[in-house]
Design a protein around this motif. Structure first.
Motif, PDB file in Angstrom:
ATOM      1  N   ALA A   1     -28.773   9.938 -37.418  1.00  0.00           N
ATOM      2  CA  ALA A   1     -29.861   9.823 -36.437  1.00  0.00           C
ATOM      3  C   ALA A   1     -30.152   8.351 -36.141  1.00  0.00           C
ATOM      4  CB  ALA A   1     -31.111  10.530 -36.947  1.00  0.00           C
ATOM      5  N   GLU A   2     -30.094   7.527 -37.155  1.00  0.00           N
ATOM      6  CA  GLU A   2     -30.306   6.089 -36.952  1.00  0.00           C
ATOM      7  C   GLU A   2     -29.194   5.504 -36.085  1.00  0.00           C
ATOM      8  OE1 GLU A   2     -31.836   2.516 -36.636  1.00  0.00           O
ATOM      9  OE2 GLU A   2     -32.887   4.227 -37.522  1.00  0.00           O
ATOM     10  N   ALA A   3     -27.961   5.970 -36.298  1.00  0.00           N
ATOM     11  CA  ALA A   3     -26.838   5.497 -35.473  1.00  0.00           C
ATOM     12  C   ALA A   3     -27.029   5.914 -34.016  1.00  0.00           C
ATOM     13  CB  ALA A   3     -25.515   6.030 -36.023  1.00  0.00           C
ATOM     14  N   VAL A   4     -27.581   7.097 -33.784  1.00  0.00           N
ATOM     15  CA  VAL A   4     -27.857   7.557 -32.419  1.00  0.00           C
ATOM     16  C   VAL A   4     -28.949   6.692 -31.798  1.00  0.00           C
ATOM     17  CG1 VAL A   4     -28.762   9.467 -31.031  1.00  0.00           C
ATOM     18  CG2 VAL A   4     -27.058   9.916 -32.811  1.00  0.00           C
ATOM     19  N   ARG A   5     -30.023   6.458 -32.548  1.00  0.00           N
ATOM     20  CA  ARG A   5     -31.130   5.638 -32.042  1.00  0.00           C
ATOM     21  C   ARG A   5     -30.675   4.219 -31.691  1.00  0.00           C
ATOM     22  NH1 ARG A   5     -34.088   8.687 -35.855  1.00  0.00           N
ATOM     23  NH2 ARG A   5     -33.758   7.152 -37.511  1.00  0.00           N
ATOM     24  N   SER A   6     -29.757   3.692 -32.469  1.00  0.00           N
ATOM     25  CA  SER A   6     -29.297   2.319 -32.223  1.00  0.00           C
ATOM     26  C   SER A   6     -28.198   2.251 -31.166  1.00  0.00           C
ATOM     27  CB  SER A   6     -28.808   1.680 -33.525  1.00  0.00           C
ATOM     28  OG  SER A   6     -27.607   2.312 -33.950  1.00  0.00           O
ATOM     29  N   GLY A   7     -27.796   3.412 -30.639  1.00  0.00           N
ATOM     30  CA  GLY A   7     -26.794   3.428 -29.583  1.00  0.00           C
ATOM     31  C   GLY A   7     -25.357   3.381 -30.069  1.00  0.00           C
ATOM     32  N   GLU A   8     -25.140   3.546 -31.360  1.00  0.00           N
ATOM     33  CA  GLU A   8     -23.780   3.509 -31.910  1.00  0.00           C
ATOM     34  C   GLU A   8     -22.990   4.776 -31.606  1.00  0.00           C
ATOM     35  OE1 GLU A   8     -23.631   2.296 -36.076  1.00  0.00           O
ATOM     36  OE2 GLU A   8     -25.601   1.353 -35.798  1.00  0.00           O
TER      37      GLU A   8
ATOM     38  N   ASP B   1     -22.377   7.878 -28.802  1.00  0.00           N
ATOM     39  CA  ASP B   1     -22.642   8.343 -27.443  1.00  0.00           C
ATOM     40  C   ASP B   1     -22.463   9.862 -27.375  1.00  0.00           C
ATOM     41  OD1 ASP B   1     -19.904   8.637 -27.634  1.00  0.00           O
ATOM     42  OD2 ASP B   1     -19.428   7.242 -26.017  1.00  0.00           O
ATOM     43  N   ALA B   2     -22.675  10.429 -26.199  1.00  0.00           N
ATOM     44  CA  ALA B   2     -22.624  11.887 -26.021  1.00  0.00           C
ATOM     45  C   ALA B   2     -21.278  12.481 -26.429  1.00  0.00           C
ATOM     46  CB  ALA B   2     -22.979  12.251 -24.591  1.00  0.00           C
ATOM     47  N   PRO B   3     -20.124  11.913 -26.003  1.00  0.00           N
ATOM     48  CA  PRO B   3     -18.848  12.503 -26.426  1.00  0.00           C
ATOM     49  C   PRO B   3     -18.670  12.505 -27.956  1.00  0.00           C
ATOM     50  CG  PRO B   3     -18.493  11.075 -24.549  1.00  0.00           C
ATOM     51  CD  PRO B   3     -19.913  10.867 -25.001  1.00  0.00           C
ATOM     52  N   ALA B   4     -19.113  11.448 -28.616  1.00  0.00           N
ATOM     53  CA  ALA B   4     -19.012  11.393 -30.079  1.00  0.00           C
ATOM     54  C   ALA B   4     -19.904  12.461 -30.712  1.00  0.00           C
ATOM     55  CB  ALA B   4     -19.399  10.008 -30.585  1.00  0.00           C
TER      56      ALA B   4
END
Length: 140
Positions: free
Chosen positions: A52-59, A61-64
């Motif tokens: 979730a932290e990786a998502v928040r930081s933009g690491e 993306d949707a395909p990943a």
């Protein structure tokens, strides 16, 4: 005996094969560790927080995330299959439905009984279930 006492008090201890034999007899054999699930709820929560932290930081993306979703759904199916196998194996080992019921989150036996009934429509034993899983995965 007096000589051995003196040696012990000076920090020199004589160990013989007889002594080692006695020590081995007094030490209870190590009991094997009970099996553990390959993943726990705590493991998943820790991973989820990191992801979730990786998502928040933009690491990520949707395909990943879509790829990750597919992996999680496959893992979920694998965990459900492992749970079904353990249910069958527990019954074969002599566990009663009353003993099993609490892990289903219920105090009554309907949930594990219904699951067993559904499983028994496909297989009769945990070994047959494992063989079915092998065939489905293409490894058996």
């Amino acid at each position: 005996m007096r000589d051995d006492t003196h040696r012990a008090s000076t920090g020199v201890i004589r160990i013989t094969t007889y002594t080692l034999g006695l020590m081995a007899e007094e030490t209870p054999p190590a009991s094997p560790e009970p099996p553990r699930a390959p993943v726990t709820a705590a493991d998943v929560l820790a991973w989820l927080e990191e992801t979730a932290e990786a998502v928040r930081s933009g690491e990520l993306d949707a395909p990943a995330l879509i790829d990750l979703l597919g992996q999680l759904r496959q893992a979920s199916t694998a965990c459900a299959n492992a749970s079904d196998w353990a249910l069958l194996a527990a019954r074969e080992a002599g566990a009663s439905l009353r003993q099993i019921a609490p892990v289903f989150g219920k105090g009554y036996v309907r949930a594990p009984a219904a699951r067993l009934e559904k499983l028994h429509r496909e297989v009769l034993s945990s070994e047959q279930f494992l063989e079915l899983m092998r065939r489905r995965m293409g490894t058996g």
